[in-house]
Write a protein that holds these residues in place. Structure first.
Motif, mmCIF file in Angstrom:
data_model
loop_
_atom_site.group_PDB
_atom_site.id
_atom_site.type_symbol
_atom_site.label_atom_id
_atom_site.label_comp_id
_atom_site.label_asym_id
_atom_site.label_seq_id
_atom_site.Cartn_x
_atom_site.Cartn_y
_atom_site.Cartn_z
ATOM 1 N N UNK A 1 33.238 48.454 80.889
ATOM 2 C CA UNK A 1 33.184 47.600 82.077
ATOM 3 C C UNK A 1 34.579 47.188 82.518
ATOM 4 N N UNK A 2 35.382 46.754 81.575
ATOM 5 C CA UNK A 2 36.732 46.301 81.894
ATOM 6 C C UNK A 2 37.556 47.461 82.455
ATOM 7 N N UNK A 3 37.440 48.615 81.840
ATOM 8 C CA UNK A 3 38.163 49.796 82.327
ATOM 9 C C UNK A 3 37.680 50.171 83.734
ATOM 10 N N UNK A 4 36.366 50.171 83.933
ATOM 11 C CA UNK A 4 35.798 50.510 85.239
ATOM 12 C C UNK A 4 36.197 49.531 86.327
ATOM 13 N N UNK A 5 36.445 48.279 85.937
ATOM 14 C CA UNK A 5 36.854 47.251 86.889
ATOM 15 C C UNK A 5 38.378 47.162 87.026
ATOM 16 N N UNK A 6 39.079 48.066 86.346
ATOM 17 C CA UNK A 6 40.553 48.089 86.384
ATOM 18 C C UNK A 6 41.120 46.722 85.981
ATOM 19 N N UNK A 7 40.678 46.266 84.817
ATOM 20 C CA UNK A 7 41.094 44.957 84.315
ATOM 21 C C UNK A 7 41.508 45.079 82.847
ATOM 22 N N UNK A 8 41.911 43.975 82.268
ATOM 23 C CA UNK A 8 42.260 43.910 80.855
ATOM 24 C C UNK A 8 41.440 42.811 80.202
ATOM 25 N N UNK A 9 41.240 42.935 78.912
ATOM 26 C CA UNK A 9 40.547 41.900 78.159
ATOM 27 C C UNK A 9 41.335 41.646 76.886
#
Length: 99
Positions: A78-86
């Motif tokens: 999900x994070x990768x698909x949303x172009x984000x970091x966690x």
């Protein structure tokens, strides 16, 4: 009465099963809320995000509403698909004593 005192009274002290379960559920709900918020900021529908990460729209809906157990793998997708970091952190609760 402070929030921490109320939680101790009604849920038990930190480290008890009931308290730990409550805290874990709360973290999952907050994560689900952040995923939904970010998806909307990216102007993606649940269906579009599902296609990006390879799951059905219904799975995204369940995740966003906290109705599904979330694996770390799914969160990372999900994070990768949303172009984000966690960021994850592990906090030590107590010392382990060897027998």
């Amino acid at each position: 009465m402070r929030l921490e005192e109320l939680k101790n009274k009604h849920l038990g002290e930190i480290g008890t099963f009931a308290r730990d379960s409550y805290e874990q559920e709360l973290r999952i709900e907050l994560l689900a809320e952040e995923i939904k918020k970010l998806r909307k900021e990216r102007n993606l529908t649940q269906e579009e995000l599902g296609k990006i990460i390879g799951v059905q729209r219904g799975q995204i809906s369940k995740l966003e509403n906290g109705l599904s157990n979330v694996t770390i793998g799914t969160v990372l997708k999900l994070v990768h698909g949303l172009k984000a970091e966690i960021n994850f952190s592990i906090n030590k609760k107590e010392e382990i004593k060897a027998s």
